[in-house]
Design a protein around this motif. Structure first.
Motif, PDB file in Angstrom:
ATOM      1  N   UNK A  99      33.043  28.473  34.894  1.00 50.49           N
ATOM      2  CA  UNK A  99      34.154  27.686  34.341  1.00 50.49           C
ATOM      3  C   UNK A  99      35.089  28.596  33.530  1.00 50.49           C
ATOM      4  N   UNK A 100      34.485  29.521  32.752  1.00 53.17           N
ATOM      5  CA  UNK A 100      35.277  30.467  31.971  1.00 53.17           C
ATOM      6  C   UNK A 100      36.092  31.375  32.891  1.00 53.17           C
ATOM      7  N   UNK A 101      35.462  31.881  33.960  1.00 57.44           N
ATOM      8  CA  UNK A 101      36.186  32.739  34.904  1.00 57.44           C
ATOM      9  C   UNK A 101      37.359  31.995  35.536  1.00 57.44           C
ATOM     10  N   UNK A 102      37.141  30.713  35.863  1.00 58.28           N
ATOM     11  CA  UNK A 102      38.224  29.895  36.419  1.00 58.28           C
ATOM     12  C   UNK A 102      39.357  29.731  35.413  1.00 58.28           C
ATOM     13  N   UNK A 103      38.992  29.499  34.145  1.00 55.13           N
ATOM     14  CA  UNK A 103      40.003  29.343  33.094  1.00 55.13           C
ATOM     15  C   UNK A 103      40.799  30.630  32.904  1.00 55.13           C
ATOM     16  N   UNK A 104      40.112  31.766  32.942  1.00 55.70           N
ATOM     17  CA  UNK A 104      40.797  33.051  32.784  1.00 55.70           C
ATOM     18  C   UNK A 104      41.797  33.282  33.922  1.00 55.70           C
ATOM     19  N   UNK A 105      41.379  33.003  35.147  1.00 54.18           N
ATOM     20  CA  UNK A 105      42.280  33.176  36.284  1.00 54.18           C
ATOM     21  C   UNK A 105      43.478  32.236  36.181  1.00 54.18           C
ATOM     22  N   UNK A 106      43.229  31.006  35.729  1.00 57.35           N
ATOM     23  CA  UNK A 106      44.314  30.047  35.546  1.00 57.35           C
ATOM     24  C   UNK A 106      45.312  30.557  34.515  1.00 57.35           C
ATOM     25  N   UNK A 107      44.783  31.119  33.413  1.00 51.93           N
ATOM     26  CA  UNK A 107      45.659  31.652  32.365  1.00 51.93           C
ATOM     27  C   UNK A 107      46.496  32.806  32.888  1.00 51.93           C
ATOM     28  N   UNK A 108      45.909  33.653  33.717  1.00 57.07           N
ATOM     29  CA  UNK A 108      46.635  34.805  34.262  1.00 57.07           C
ATOM     30  C   UNK A 108      47.774  34.375  35.180  1.00 57.07           C
TER      31      UNK A 108
END
Length: 443
Positions: A95-104
């Motif tokens: 979930x964190x990795x998905x959030x990071x990619x979304x932020x990028x």
């Protein structure tokens, strides 16, 4: 040579347990997760500004990680209870990795803000699961060292994160920090797959053999076995209300002082006219002292008692905060910042250790979810108090008010943390019966 732990006589050879035996599955994901969050912390406000946020709105976006963690603490217990610690770690890291990619990739401010909120949500689940896992997996006589090491490893990751991101940012721009975070979180999920499944403690008198933790928590029964009501957040809150009302106040104050400490160093540095480079150096040296002493602090807690660390931690930080308004140059601020770093460092793992000591089994995830809610409330309240007093009076008064919180925290911990060498709580992840945690001293 055997020793007795709490109410459970258990032979514990002096060298029967080593952190090395669980180092990679227990601490590897934590190091990587800390690196992931540390990589993005310095650039969240900058990204928000690039997407059109005002300075005030950018500051608000930064707080969304804390808000996300705060509102997810109790729901995180449902996820951890249903799927077990191992899969909760994997889900949170993904979930964190998905959030990071979304932020990028976010083209607009609202989507970026949502991604930051999602990082906070993931942190809540990940933190609860790793604490619950180590509490079950590590014997009581090594508990504080394990949890202090957990806190220290996380700090090392957070400290290293900005340096890891800096090189990528040089080539890929600010978005590179989020891709570093996404890669670290994804790797944390992969390593979490190596975390051994724990077996659930079995309440006495049920006549059941211990099964996989997930199935036991979901209430599966053998033929003829009586149904055992599963613990809920409400039931744990009712049976352990005294702990939350008393020692929980001390935990809230610890978190408030720690969070305020992170703000007062740069604010006071600016107040006395230091440039950003000097401020960053002082802040970094304070963090370095913080990271170096986590294991000795855990050993003191295991051998002499939790109070020997909890109270000095608060007194040291209260003293450092009280001295800060008296500093007028970089040397004075550096010395005070080192005192604050030392005080925070000796308290590494104290919140998690006390939560583990008092948590019941069954019902541990529910208890720890409430415990983390108290800590996160303090994390939000400390800077809010600093801001309010500073706005109404002055920055010196705001820092002084935070020092008073430290003294109040020391008093609360002295009163309610059991004194003496630990001899309470659950010795391991395979209890012989229900455990309700230690009793509080008389009020």
């Amino acid at each position: 040579m055997a020793q007795t732990i709490g109410r459970y006589p258990e032979p514990v050879p002096a060298e029967s347990f080593s952190l090395k035996s669980i180092a990679i599955p227990a601490f590897g994901p934590t190091l990587l997760y800390g690196l992931a969050t540390g990589a993005i912390l310095p650039v969240i406000a900058l990204t928000a500004r690039d997407l059109g946020a005002t300075v005030a709105l950018a500051a608000l976006v930064i707080t969304l990680t804390g808000v996300g963690s705060l509102v997810t603490n109790v729901p995180a217990t449902v996820l951890t209870t249903r799927f077990g610690e191992k899969w909760a770690l994997v889900i949170a890291a993904l979930w964190c990795a998905t959030a990071m990619a979304t932020a990028a990739l976010a083209p607009v401010l609202w989507l970026f803000a949502l991604a930051v909120f999602m990082v906070g949500m993931a942190g809540s689940v990940f933190g609860l699961a790793r604490q619950s896992y180590l509490t079950e997996a590590v014997p009581l006589y090594f508990r504080a060292r394990a949890l202090s090491t957990l806190g220290g490893v996380n700090r090392i990751g957070v400290f290293a994160g900005p340096f890891a991101a800096a090189g990528v940012i040089h080539f890929a721009g600010i978005a590179g920090a989020y891709w570093v975070g996404a890669a670290a979180a994804l790797l944390a999920a992969i390593i979490s797959l190596r975390v051994p499944e724990l077996r659930a403690p079995v309440p006495a008198g049920t006549g059941r053999a211990a099964g996989p933790r997930g199935s036991a928590r979901r209430g599966r029964r053998g033929a003829g076995d009586p149904a055992v009501p599963a613990p809920t957040v409400r039931s744990v809150l009712g049976t352990h209300g005294k702990v939350f009302r008393t020692l929980g106040l001390g935990i809230l104050l610890i978190a408030a002082v720690r969070a305020s400490r992170q703000a007062v160093i740069p604010l006071w540095a600016q107040h006395i006219g230091l440039d950003p480079t000097q401020t960053a150096l002082i802040y970094g040296l304070s963090g370095a002292i913080d990271m170096l002493i986590f294991y000795p602090a855990g050993k003191v807690m295991d051998l002499w008692g939790r109070r020997w660390v909890a109270v000095p931690c608060m007194l040291t930080m209260a003293g450092g905060l009280a001295l800060m308004p008296l500093t007028t140059d970089r040397t004075g601020l550096l010395l005070v910042s080192l005192i604050l770093g030392f005080g925070n460092g000796i308290g590494s793992g104290i919140v998690m250790t006390l939560g583990a000591d008092f948590s019941p089994s069954p019902g541990r995830p529910q208890f720890l979810g409430i415990w983390r809610l108290l800590a996160d409330s303090g994390t939000m309240a400390g800077p809010a108090l600093l801001s309010a007093v500073t706005a109404l009076v002055s920055l010196s008064a705001g820092i002084g008010a935070t020092a008073v919180l430290g003294l109040l925290g020391a008093a609360a911990l002295w009163k309610w943390v059991p004194k003496g060498r630990p001899g309470y709580g659950q010795p391991s992840g395979r209890a012989a019966g229900p455990v309700s945690g230690p009793d509080l001293p008389p009020a």
